[in-house]
Design an enzyme around this catalytic site. Structure first.
Site, short mmCIF file in Angstrom:
data_model
loop_
_atom_site.label_atom_id
_atom_site.label_comp_id
_atom_site.label_asym_id
_atom_site.label_seq_id
_atom_site.Cartn_x
_atom_site.Cartn_y
_atom_site.Cartn_z
CG ASP A 27 -2.10 0.93 1.09
OD1 ASP A 27 -2.27 1.51 0.00
OD2 ASP A 27 -2.84 1.11 2.07
N GLY A 28 0.37 2.29 -0.67
CA GLY A 28 1.03 3.60 -0.63
C GLY A 28 1.75 3.97 -1.92
N GLY A 59 0.51 5.06 -4.70
CA GLY A 59 -0.06 6.29 -5.25
C GLY A 59 0.43 7.51 -4.50
CD1 TRP A 81 7.56 6.30 -2.13
CD2 TRP A 81 7.31 6.35 -4.37
NE1 TRP A 81 8.82 6.24 -2.70
CE2 TRP A 81 8.69 6.28 -4.06
CE3 TRP A 81 6.92 6.39 -5.71
CZ2 TRP A 81 9.67 6.23 -5.06
CZ3 TRP A 81 7.89 6.36 -6.70
CH2 TRP A 81 9.25 6.27 -6.37
CG HIS A 137 0.59 1.23 -9.35
ND1 HIS A 137 0.36 0.95 -8.03
CD2 HIS A 137 -0.53 1.84 -9.80
CE1 HIS A 137 -0.86 1.38 -7.69
NE2 HIS A 137 -1.41 1.93 -8.75
CB SER A 189 -8.41 -6.04 -3.45
OG SER A 189 -8.86 -4.77 -3.88
CG ASN A 199 -7.18 -2.91 -5.91
OD1 ASN A 199 -6.24 -3.63 -5.60
ND2 ASN A 199 -7.60 -1.93 -5.11
NE ARG A 220 -3.59 -1.15 4.21
CZ ARG A 220 -4.84 -1.31 3.79
NH1 ARG A 220 -5.65 -2.10 4.42
NH2 ARG A 220 -5.28 -0.66 2.73
NE ARG A 228 -8.64 0.80 5.03
CZ ARG A 228 -8.12 2.02 4.99
NH1 ARG A 228 -8.35 2.87 5.96
NH2 ARG A 228 -7.39 2.40 3.98
CB SER A 254 -8.22 -3.96 2.91
OG SER A 254 -8.15 -2.66 3.41
#
Ligand code: FPP
Length: 234
Positions: A17-18, A20, A22, A34, A62, A65, A180, A186, A188
């Site tokens: 996660d992160g 975007g 970043w 990505h 996921s 997504n 995470r 979370r 998720s």
């Protein structure tokens, strides 16, 4: 880092996660985020398995997504194909077996083909397993298992939990350490069955910056945890 004296989890799971955020911090596009996450994913995975972790589950896409913009979804699908096209040699050189968890529908054919090739070519590798969770949802996995069991007509009255687990996408050991990145707290919908007794670790670091030293810190923290599995402290 030298891991002697530290506890090595058998199964590590990471919610990637992160990417975007970043990218945004650097004035880059989400797609570039990505790409950075993708490169980090492969090198970090090699490091983690080289430390004696046997199973590494990675939440890379996921079922939810698919709600993202088409250009982003398409890009993530292309990155997945690159796992086969550009990274197979690295998996082979490092003796890494690759498996997948998730639903086929509505993944594009090129993704299913890349997935099947990766699984087939790495099937005999023995240096640790990466479980890519792609078009994955934890509730969907449990529901899909129930559907398979009902279709099989098996008598489940005397079943143990382990009998049920055989019908999940993969019959994996429980997760020991769930990470995470990016400071989100979370689960998720990730590995709902397998995470029952996992230790959770939530670093602030965004995934493209989560490198070897950050994983080392997670292991130091994991070693300090007192895992009782619902029993009493001895
Ligand atoms: C979460 O960051 C990341 C994803 C949804 C995708 C993870 C994918 C990769 C690391 C690339 C490898 C991909 C495949 C398919 C092998 P985010 O976009 O939610 O970040 P944000 O929360 O900062 O927006």
């Amino acid at each position: 880092m030298d891991y002697s004296g530290l506890k090595i989890p058998n199964h590590v799971a990471i919610i990637v996660d992160g990417n975007g955020r970043w990218a945004k911090e650097r004035g880059m596009t989400r797609l570039q985020g990505h790409d950075a996450g993708f490169e980090n994913l492969v090198s970090l995975s090699k490091y983690i398995l080289s430390k004696g972790v046997k199973y590494l589950s990675l939440y890379v896409f996921s079922t939810e997504n698919f709600k993202r913009e088409k250009a982003e979804v398409d890009h993530l699908m292309d990155l997945f194909v690159l796992l086969y096209r550009d990274k197979l040699r690295e998996f082979m050189r490092n003796n890494i077996r690759v498996i997948f968890s998730g639903r086929d529908e509505p993944l594009p054919k090129k993704v299913l083909k890349a997935r099947d090739e990766l699984v087939r070519e790495t099937a005999n590798n023995t240096g640790g397993t990466i479980n890519f969770c792609m078009n994955y949802g934890g509730r969907a996995e449990i529901l899909d298992a129930v559907k398979k069991i009902v279709a099989s007509g098996e008598d489940v009255s005397g079943w143990q939990e382990s009998d049920f687990a055989k019908y999940l996408y993969q019959d994996l050991p429980d997760v020991d350490l769930m990470i995470r990145t990016s400071g989100e707290l979370r689960l998720s919908n990730f590995l709902l069955w397998q995470n029952s007794y996992a230790e959770f670790y939530f670093p602030e670091t965004k995934f493209p910056d989560f490198h070897e030293a950050d994983f080392d810190r997670a292991i130091v923290e994991y070693t300090k945890r007192d895992r009782r599995f619902g029993g009493i402290k001895k």
